[in-house]
Design a protein around this motif. Structure first.
Motif, PDB file in Angstrom:
ATOM      1  N   LEU A  79      25.411  13.038 -36.309  1.00 45.88           N
ATOM      2  CA  LEU A  79      24.807  14.242 -36.856  1.00 45.88           C
ATOM      3  C   LEU A  79      24.528  15.210 -35.728  1.00 45.88           C
ATOM      4  CD1 LEU A  79      22.264  12.723 -39.375  1.00 45.88           C
ATOM      5  CD2 LEU A  79      24.490  13.688 -39.857  1.00 45.88           C
ATOM      6  N   GLU A  80      24.735  16.456 -36.010  1.00 47.84           N
ATOM      7  CA  GLU A  80      24.498  17.485 -35.004  1.00 47.84           C
ATOM      8  C   GLU A  80      23.585  18.519 -35.624  1.00 47.84           C
ATOM      9  OE1 GLU A  80      24.572  18.726 -31.351  1.00 47.84           O
ATOM     10  OE2 GLU A  80      25.616  16.919 -31.857  1.00 47.84           O
ATOM     11  N   PRO A  81      22.525  18.945 -35.053  1.00 44.53           N
ATOM     12  CA  PRO A  81      22.011  18.514 -33.757  1.00 44.53           C
ATOM     13  C   PRO A  81      21.374  17.122 -33.853  1.00 44.53           C
ATOM     14  CG  PRO A  81      20.556  20.155 -34.717  1.00 44.53           C
ATOM     15  CD  PRO A  81      21.730  20.015 -35.641  1.00 44.53           C
ATOM     16  N   SER A  82      21.392  16.418 -32.752  1.00 40.44           N
ATOM     17  CA  SER A  82      20.874  15.052 -32.742  1.00 40.44           C
ATOM     18  C   SER A  82      19.349  15.042 -32.764  1.00 40.44           C
ATOM     19  CB  SER A  82      21.364  14.303 -31.505  1.00 40.44           C
ATOM     20  OG  SER A  82      20.661  14.718 -30.365  1.00 40.44           O
ATOM     21  N   ILE A  83      18.805  13.969 -33.292  1.00 43.95           N
ATOM     22  CA  ILE A  83      17.351  13.817 -33.375  1.00 43.95           C
ATOM     23  C   ILE A  83      16.729  13.829 -31.979  1.00 43.95           C
ATOM     24  CG2 ILE A  83      17.369  11.288 -33.454  1.00 43.95           C
ATOM     25  CD1 ILE A  83      14.998  13.430 -35.526  1.00 43.95           C
ATOM     26  N   ASP A  84      17.439  13.282 -31.000  1.00 41.20           N
ATOM     27  CA  ASP A  84      16.915  13.261 -29.626  1.00 41.20           C
ATOM     28  C   ASP A  84      16.754  14.674 -29.074  1.00 41.20           C
ATOM     29  OD1 ASP A  84      16.848  10.465 -29.639  1.00 41.20           O
ATOM     30  OD2 ASP A  84      18.902  10.323 -28.890  1.00 41.20           O
ATOM     31  N   LYS A  85      17.740  15.521 -29.312  1.00 45.75           N
ATOM     32  CA  LYS A  85      17.655  16.916 -28.847  1.00 45.75           C
ATOM     33  C   LYS A  85      16.537  17.657 -29.565  1.00 45.75           C
ATOM     34  CE  LYS A  85      22.555  17.392 -27.731  1.00 45.75           C
ATOM     35  NZ  LYS A  85      23.813  18.041 -28.133  1.00 45.75           N
ATOM     36  N   LEU A  86      16.429  17.421 -30.866  1.00 38.16           N
ATOM     37  CA  LEU A  86      15.397  18.110 -31.646  1.00 38.16           C
ATOM     38  C   LEU A  86      13.999  17.669 -31.238  1.00 38.16           C
ATOM     39  CD1 LEU A  86      17.141  18.024 -35.119  1.00 38.16           C
ATOM     40  CD2 LEU A  86      16.697  20.052 -33.732  1.00 38.16           C
ATOM     41  N   GLN A  87      13.844  16.399 -30.861  1.00 36.68           N
ATOM     42  CA  GLN A  87      12.521  15.912 -30.475  1.00 36.68           C
ATOM     43  C   GLN A  87      12.071  16.439 -29.113  1.00 36.68           C
ATOM     44  OE1 GLN A  87      12.625  11.571 -31.793  1.00 36.68           O
ATOM     45  NE2 GLN A  87      10.604  12.338 -32.388  1.00 36.68           N
ATOM     46  N   THR A  88      12.957  17.052 -28.349  1.00 32.88           N
ATOM     47  CA  THR A  88      12.512  17.726 -27.129  1.00 32.88           C
ATOM     48  C   THR A  88      11.819  19.041 -27.470  1.00 32.88           C
ATOM     49  OG1 THR A  88      14.614  18.868 -26.775  1.00 32.88           O
ATOM     50  CG2 THR A  88      14.358  16.694 -25.755  1.00 32.88           C
ATOM     51  N   ILE A  89      12.104  19.570 -28.665  1.00 39.51           N
ATOM     52  CA  ILE A  89      11.487  20.812 -29.125  1.00 39.51           C
ATOM     53  C   ILE A  89      10.237  20.514 -29.948  1.00 39.51           C
ATOM     54  CG2 ILE A  89      11.853  22.892 -30.530  1.00 39.51           C
ATOM     55  CD1 ILE A  89      14.909  22.487 -29.879  1.00 39.51           C
ATOM     56  N   ILE A  90      10.370  19.597 -30.897  1.00 42.40           N
ATOM     57  CA  ILE A  90       9.254  19.173 -31.751  1.00 42.40           C
ATOM     58  C   ILE A  90       9.171  17.659 -31.628  1.00 42.40           C
ATOM     59  CG2 ILE A  90       8.378  19.034 -34.106  1.00 42.40           C
ATOM     60  CD1 ILE A  90       9.922  21.608 -34.710  1.00 42.40           C
TER      61      ILE A  90
ATOM     62  N   LYS B 299       8.483  13.352 -35.433  1.00 41.81           N
ATOM     63  CA  LYS B 299       9.534  13.263 -36.453  1.00 41.81           C
ATOM     64  C   LYS B 299       9.018  13.765 -37.793  1.00 41.81           C
ATOM     65  CE  LYS B 299      12.162   9.481 -34.466  1.00 41.81           C
ATOM     66  NZ  LYS B 299      12.620   8.105 -34.633  1.00 41.81           N
ATOM     67  N   TYR B 300       7.776  13.474 -38.110  1.00 41.62           N
ATOM     68  CA  TYR B 300       7.197  13.926 -39.368  1.00 41.62           C
ATOM     69  C   TYR B 300       7.186  15.456 -39.439  1.00 41.62           C
ATOM     70  CZ  TYR B 300       3.888  14.850 -43.092  1.00 41.62           C
ATOM     71  OH  TYR B 300       3.296  15.325 -44.233  1.00 41.62           O
ATOM     72  N   THR B 301       6.733  16.108 -38.387  1.00 42.96           N
ATOM     73  CA  THR B 301       6.702  17.571 -38.346  1.00 42.96           C
ATOM     74  C   THR B 301       8.115  18.134 -38.430  1.00 42.96           C
ATOM     75  OG1 THR B 301       4.684  17.527 -37.019  1.00 42.96           O
ATOM     76  CG2 THR B 301       5.954  19.569 -36.980  1.00 42.96           C
ATOM     77  N   LEU B 302       9.029  17.516 -37.724  1.00 37.34           N
ATOM     78  CA  LEU B 302      10.424  17.952 -37.725  1.00 37.34           C
ATOM     79  C   LEU B 302      11.016  17.898 -39.136  1.00 37.34           C
ATOM     80  CD1 LEU B 302      12.843  18.775 -35.948  1.00 37.34           C
ATOM     81  CD2 LEU B 302      13.307  16.345 -35.646  1.00 37.34           C
ATOM     82  N   VAL B 303      10.821  16.786 -39.824  1.00 32.90           N
ATOM     83  CA  VAL B 303      11.350  16.622 -41.179  1.00 32.90           C
ATOM     84  C   VAL B 303      10.673  17.591 -42.149  1.00 32.90           C
ATOM     85  CG1 VAL B 303      11.460  15.018 -43.135  1.00 32.90           C
ATOM     86  CG2 VAL B 303      12.083  14.249 -40.844  1.00 32.90           C
TER      87      VAL B 303
END
Length: 71
Positions: A3-14, A17-21
């Motif tokens: 999946l793109e963008p990857s969860i690892d990349k997104l977690q550097t921003i937020i 995981k709960y907030t991200l989702v």
């Protein structure tokens, strides 16, 4: 399939995981209703994917309920 963008990349921003989702789901509903997004030529055909791409591009902001500071 990756999946793109990857969860690892997104977690550097937020980092939550709960907030991200939650943010991605809310934004995906807005995209569906308004038929508009904030990035040009999204890679994803689905609204949740577009919302995640917007998060990666730092086009979305949120206010943390814990600290009341803008992120």
């Amino acid at each position: 399939m990756m999946l793109e963008p990857s969860i690892d990349k997104l977690q550097t921003i937020i980092n939550s995981k709960y907030t991200l989702v939650s943010l991605a789901a809310k934004r995906a509903r807005q995209i569906q209703e308004l038929k508009r997004h904030q990035i040009e030529n999204p890679l994803s055909a689905k609204n949740v994917g577009i919302a995640l791409e917007e998060i990666q591009a730092e086009k979305l902001t949120y206010i943390s309920a814990d600290v009341k500071e803008r992120r």
